[in-house]
Write an enzyme that holds these catalytic residues in place. Structure first.
Site, PDB file in Angstrom:
ATOM      1  N   GLY A 168      -1.518  -0.867  -3.766  1.00 30.93           N
ATOM      2  CA  GLY A 168      -0.567  -0.836  -3.896  1.00 30.93           C
ATOM      3  C   GLY A 168      -0.147  -1.888  -2.646  1.00 30.93           C
ATOM      4  O   GLY A 168       0.661  -2.553  -3.013  1.00 30.93           O
ATOM      5  N   LYS A 169       0.171  -1.595  -0.824  1.00 34.81           N
ATOM      6  CA  LYS A 169      -0.240  -2.640  -0.094  1.00 34.81           C
ATOM      7  C   LYS A 169       2.123  -2.874  -0.387  1.00 34.81           C
ATOM      8  O   LYS A 169       2.292  -4.051  -0.549  1.00 34.81           O
ATOM      9  CB  LYS A 169      -0.605  -4.264  -0.341  1.00 34.81           C
ATOM     10  N   HIS A 170       2.459  -1.587  -0.149  1.00 35.84           N
ATOM     11  CA  HIS A 170       3.821  -1.850  -0.282  1.00 35.84           C
ATOM     12  C   HIS A 170       4.538  -1.110   0.018  1.00 35.84           C
ATOM     13  O   HIS A 170       3.682   0.305   0.327  1.00 35.84           O
ATOM     14  CB  HIS A 170       4.387  -2.540  -1.736  1.00 35.84           C
ATOM     15  N   ALA A 171       5.595  -0.513   0.163  1.00 37.54           N
ATOM     16  CA  ALA A 171       6.483   0.649   0.805  1.00 37.54           C
ATOM     17  C   ALA A 171       7.617   0.865  -0.722  1.00 37.54           C
ATOM     18  O   ALA A 171       7.746  -0.091  -0.842  1.00 37.54           O
ATOM     19  CB  ALA A 171       6.403   0.403   2.629  1.00 37.54           C
TER      20      ALA A 171
END
Ligand code: TYD
Length: 146
Positions: free
Chosen positions: A56-59
């Site tokens: 992940g580590k995102h929007a």
């Protein structure tokens, strides 16, 4: 670890759990019945053998997703830019809605963990915000800031 989701743009999604005696269980996800959008894409993440992995580590700007841990367990980090929390997914019929503008991570994968993700749109690299400062700046602008 909190039981209640308090960040914006997220909630638990509980779907059916239909046991068939000793012969297993069926869980069913349906557009607009328990999934709050039309599903256009399904993907799954597996072979999560690295105990240090943080995915992940995102929007996303527009994409909505619902994520189920259909085997094993994992933790999901949620951050709406103001509030952060970590939840545990360990039931195949209880997923998490990841709405727009929500920084998220997936980590602490158990053995045989499999994540199933239902997404509201096709893959589009330009919908991702992968830099945390850029995320804060983006949501600040969306909320009418500088
Ligand atoms: P990414 O969404 O960053 O995975 P995660 O959020 O689980 O860490 O995607 C990882 C890679 O896979 C990236 O190179 C883009 C690619 N990808 C596709 O090509 N299509 C897809 O539908 C998805 C979800 C990812």
């Amino acid at each position: 670890m909190e039981n209640k989701i308090i960040v914006k743009h997220s909630q638990y999604i509980e779907i059916s759990r239909i046991p068939d005696g000793h012969d297993g269980v069926i869980s069913v996800a349906e557009n607009h019945k328990n999934i709050p959008f039309d599903v256009k894409r399904v993907y799954y993440i597996y072979d999560l053998n690295n105990p240090e992995a943080i995915r992940g580590k995102h929007a996303h700007k527009k994409l909505e997703q619902v994520l189920f841990c259909i085997s094993g367990s994992c933790e999901i980090g949620l951050d709406d830019g103001t509030t952060k929390q970590t939840i545990k997914l360990d039931k195949p019929n209880i997923g998490v809605y990841l709405g727009i503008e929500l920084w998220h991570t997936m980590q602490k994968f158990s053995n045989h963990c499999i994540l199933l993700v239902l997404a509201s749109d096709y893959y589009n690299a330009s919908d991702y915000i992968r830099d945390y400062d850029e995320f804060l700046e983006y949501i600040g602008k969306e909320r009418g800031g500088q």
